[in-house]
Design a protein around this motif. Sequence first.
Motif, PDB file in Angstrom:
ATOM      1  N   SER A  11       0.597  -1.071   0.055  1.00 55.86           N
ATOM      2  CA  SER A  11      -0.001   0.194  -0.166  1.00 55.86           C
ATOM      3  C   SER A  11       0.969   1.145  -0.008  1.00 55.86           C
ATOM      4  O   SER A  11       1.676   1.330   0.867  1.00 55.86           O
ATOM      5  N   ILE A  12       0.654   2.106  -1.075  1.00 57.82           N
ATOM      6  CA  ILE A  12       1.403   3.245  -1.088  1.00 57.82           C
ATOM      7  C   ILE A  12       0.611   4.585  -0.976  1.00 57.82           C
ATOM      8  O   ILE A  12      -0.324   4.383  -1.874  1.00 57.82           O
ATOM      9  N   SER A  13       0.651   5.564  -0.149  1.00 56.43           N
ATOM     10  CA  SER A  13      -0.035   6.686  -0.072  1.00 56.43           C
ATOM     11  C   SER A  13       0.711   8.013   0.118  1.00 56.43           C
ATOM     12  O   SER A  13       2.081   7.850   0.212  1.00 56.43           O
ATOM     13  N   THR A  14       0.130   8.942  -0.227  1.00 52.70           N
ATOM     14  CA  THR A  14       0.883  10.179   0.004  1.00 52.70           C
ATOM     15  C   THR A  14      -0.169  11.441   0.468  1.00 52.70           C
ATOM     16  O   THR A  14      -1.460  11.149  -0.018  1.00 52.70           O
ATOM     17  N   THR A  15       0.181  12.322   1.173  1.00 46.94           N
ATOM     18  CA  THR A  15      -0.649  13.399   1.580  1.00 46.94           C
ATOM     19  C   THR A  15      -0.998  14.534   0.532  1.00 46.94           C
ATOM     20  O   THR A  15       0.225  14.522  -0.185  1.00 46.94           O
ATOM     21  N   LYS A  16      -1.590  15.379   0.581  1.00 47.21           N
ATOM     22  CA  LYS A  16      -1.643  16.398  -0.212  1.00 47.21           C
ATOM     23  C   LYS A  16      -0.606  17.284  -0.342  1.00 47.21           C
ATOM     24  O   LYS A  16       0.170  17.890  -1.096  1.00 47.21           O
ATOM     25  N   ILE A  47      10.716  -2.110 -11.417  1.00 43.41           N
ATOM     26  CA  ILE A  47      10.972  -1.625 -10.351  1.00 43.41           C
ATOM     27  C   ILE A  47      12.450  -1.915  -9.687  1.00 43.41           C
ATOM     28  O   ILE A  47      13.021  -3.122  -9.951  1.00 43.41           O
ATOM     29  N   ARG A  48      13.220  -0.945  -9.183  1.00 46.22           N
ATOM     30  CA  ARG A  48      14.229  -1.022  -8.807  1.00 46.22           C
ATOM     31  C   ARG A  48      14.556  -0.705  -7.211  1.00 46.22           C
ATOM     32  O   ARG A  48      13.602  -0.029  -6.775  1.00 46.22           O
ATOM     33  N   VAL A  49      15.581  -1.250  -6.825  1.00 40.58           N
ATOM     34  CA  VAL A  49      15.999  -0.671  -5.375  1.00 40.58           C
ATOM     35  C   VAL A  49      16.843   0.585  -5.562  1.00 40.58           C
ATOM     36  O   VAL A  49      17.868   0.612  -6.305  1.00 40.58           O
ATOM     37  N   SER A  50      16.521   1.400  -4.916  1.00 48.12           N
ATOM     38  CA  SER A  50      17.314   2.550  -4.647  1.00 48.12           C
ATOM     39  C   SER A  50      18.866   2.345  -4.608  1.00 48.12           C
ATOM     40  O   SER A  50      19.064   1.272  -3.353  1.00 48.12           O
ATOM     41  N   LYS A  51      19.863   3.101  -4.894  1.00 51.61           N
ATOM     42  CA  LYS A  51      21.062   2.888  -4.731  1.00 51.61           C
ATOM     43  C   LYS A  51      21.398   3.527  -3.536  1.00 51.61           C
ATOM     44  O   LYS A  51      22.445   3.356  -2.783  1.00 51.61           O
ATOM     45  N   ARG A  52      20.649   4.708  -3.175  1.00 47.64           N
ATOM     46  CA  ARG A  52      21.081   5.407  -1.945  1.00 47.64           C
ATOM     47  C   ARG A  52      20.391   4.832  -0.807  1.00 47.64           C
ATOM     48  O   ARG A  52      21.024   4.972   0.304  1.00 47.64           O
ATOM     49  N   ALA A  53      19.172   4.188  -0.903  1.00 50.38           N
ATOM     50  CA  ALA A  53      18.556   3.629   0.448  1.00 50.38           C
ATOM     51  C   ALA A  53      18.047   2.272  -0.004  1.00 50.38           C
ATOM     52  O   ALA A  53      17.268   2.187  -0.773  1.00 50.38           O
ATOM     53  N   ARG A  54      18.630   1.307   0.501  1.00 55.48           N
ATOM     54  CA  ARG A  54      17.863  -0.381   0.073  1.00 55.48           C
ATOM     55  C   ARG A  54      16.674  -0.482   0.515  1.00 55.48           C
ATOM     56  O   ARG A  54      15.896  -1.421  -0.351  1.00 55.48           O
ATOM     57  N   ASP A  55      16.076   0.327   1.329  1.00 54.30           N
ATOM     58  CA  ASP A  55      14.675   0.161   1.645  1.00 54.30           C
ATOM     59  C   ASP A  55      13.593   0.968   0.755  1.00 54.30           C
ATOM     60  O   ASP A  55      12.510   1.025   1.013  1.00 54.30           O
ATOM     61  N   ILE A  56      14.053   1.471  -0.056  1.00 48.27           N
ATOM     62  CA  ILE A  56      13.428   2.546  -1.019  1.00 48.27           C
ATOM     63  C   ILE A  56      13.225   1.748  -2.381  1.00 48.27           C
ATOM     64  O   ILE A  56      14.303   1.190  -3.016  1.00 48.27           O
TER      65      ILE A  56
END
Length: 66
Positions: A11-16, A47-56
Motif C-alpha cells: 500500500s502506497i499513499s501520499t498526503t496532499k 521496479i528497482r531498489v534505490s542505490k541510496r537507500a536499500r529500503d526504497i
Amino acid sequence: HFEVKSKLGISISTTKGYWNAITHIKHPTIIGKENEVKDALINPDEIRVSKRARDILLFYKKLPIW
C-alpha cells in the motif's frame, strides 16, 4: 491525497502536502500526471531498489511521446 496498492501488493499513499512537494520541488515534470503516477505504481514496467537507500523501491513506467 491518494492511496494505491502497488504491483508488489504494498500500500502506497501520499498526503496532499507531500504530493505538492514532490511535484513542485523534486519532480515538476509530473505536475498534472497524477493518474500516470498511480498507474506506474500499480502496473510498472520496472521496479528497482534505490542505490541510496536499500529500503526504497523505485517504480518506472514509460510514457508515450506526443
